[in-house]
Design a protein around this motif. Structure first.
Motif, PDB file in Angstrom:
ATOM      1  N   ASN A 170     -75.624  71.333  38.102  1.00 45.35           N
ATOM      2  CA  ASN A 170     -75.963  70.556  36.907  1.00 45.35           C
ATOM      3  C   ASN A 170     -76.297  69.112  37.262  1.00 45.35           C
ATOM      4  O   ASN A 170     -77.239  68.535  36.722  1.00 45.35           O
ATOM      5  N   ASP A 182     -89.117  63.070  28.709  1.00 44.10           N
ATOM      6  CA  ASP A 182     -88.076  63.093  27.676  1.00 44.10           C
ATOM      7  C   ASP A 182     -87.005  64.088  28.117  1.00 44.10           C
ATOM      8  O   ASP A 182     -87.191  65.297  28.000  1.00 44.10           O
ATOM      9  N   MET A 183     -85.896  63.588  28.622  1.00 47.13           N
ATOM     10  CA  MET A 183     -84.854  64.477  29.136  1.00 47.13           C
ATOM     11  C   MET A 183     -84.216  65.343  28.049  1.00 47.13           C
ATOM     12  O   MET A 183     -83.688  66.411  28.335  1.00 47.13           O
ATOM     13  N   ALA A 184     -84.285  64.905  26.794  1.00 44.46           N
ATOM     14  CA  ALA A 184     -83.725  65.690  25.699  1.00 44.46           C
ATOM     15  C   ALA A 184     -84.577  66.915  25.389  1.00 44.46           C
ATOM     16  O   ALA A 184     -84.088  67.900  24.828  1.00 44.46           O
ATOM     17  N   ASN A 185     -85.863  66.848  25.747  1.00 45.14           N
ATOM     18  CA  ASN A 185     -86.796  67.958  25.536  1.00 45.14           C
ATOM     19  C   ASN A 185     -87.574  68.209  26.820  1.00 45.14           C
ATOM     20  O   ASN A 185     -88.768  67.890  26.906  1.00 45.14           O
ATOM     21  N   PRO A 186     -86.935  68.784  27.818  1.00 46.85           N
ATOM     22  CA  PRO A 186     -87.589  68.975  29.115  1.00 46.85           C
ATOM     23  C   PRO A 186     -88.764  69.939  29.033  1.00 46.85           C
ATOM     24  O   PRO A 186     -88.756  70.891  28.257  1.00 46.85           O
ATOM     25  N   GLU A 193     -89.116  64.260  34.185  1.00 46.40           N
ATOM     26  CA  GLU A 193     -89.319  64.528  32.760  1.00 46.40           C
ATOM     27  C   GLU A 193     -89.580  63.231  32.014  1.00 46.40           C
ATOM     28  O   GLU A 193     -88.940  62.212  32.278  1.00 46.40           O
ATOM     29  N   ARG A 201     -84.456  65.942  36.612  1.00 48.36           N
ATOM     30  CA  ARG A 201     -85.053  65.724  35.291  1.00 48.36           C
ATOM     31  C   ARG A 201     -85.277  64.251  35.018  1.00 48.36           C
ATOM     32  O   ARG A 201     -86.292  63.871  34.427  1.00 48.36           O
ATOM     33  N   ASN A 213     -79.916  67.325  36.598  1.00 48.64           N
ATOM     34  CA  ASN A 213     -80.021  66.098  35.795  1.00 48.64           C
ATOM     35  C   ASN A 213     -80.743  64.996  36.553  1.00 48.64           C
ATOM     36  O   ASN A 213     -81.543  64.261  35.972  1.00 48.64           O
ATOM     37  N   THR A 235     -83.723  75.257  30.800  1.00 51.29           N
ATOM     38  CA  THR A 235     -82.399  75.868  30.884  1.00 51.29           C
ATOM     39  C   THR A 235     -82.455  77.240  30.235  1.00 51.29           C
ATOM     40  O   THR A 235     -82.935  77.389  29.115  1.00 51.29           O
TER      41      THR A 235
END
Length: 51
Positions: A15, A28-32, A26, A22, A19, A37
Motif C-alpha cells: 500500500n 488526482d489521487m482520489a480518482n486514480p 496521478e 500514485r 501510494n 484498486t
C-alpha cells in the motif's frame, strides 16, 4: 499468501509503495486513472488508457 504466515514485516508495504507511485503519476489521487484498486484482490494497471 505471498509472505506466508510467519511474516514479521510491515503489513502495509505494498500500500505504501502504491501510494508513492500514485503521488508521482496521478493527477488526482482520489480518482486514480493509471493504478486501479481491485478490492479484495490488489492493484492493477488500467489497460484502457492510451497515452
Amino acid at each position: 499468501m505471498i509472505w506466508g504466515y510467519n511474516f514479521e514485516g510491515y503489513e502495509h508495504t505494498v500500500n505504501s509503495h502504491i501510494n508513492r507511485l500514485r503521488a508521482k503519476i496521478e493527477s488526482d489521487m482520489a480518482n486514480p486513472t493509471f493504478i486501479l484498486t481491485t478490492w479484495g484482490v490488489g492493484y492493477k494497471f488500467n489497460e484502457d488508457i492510451s497515452l
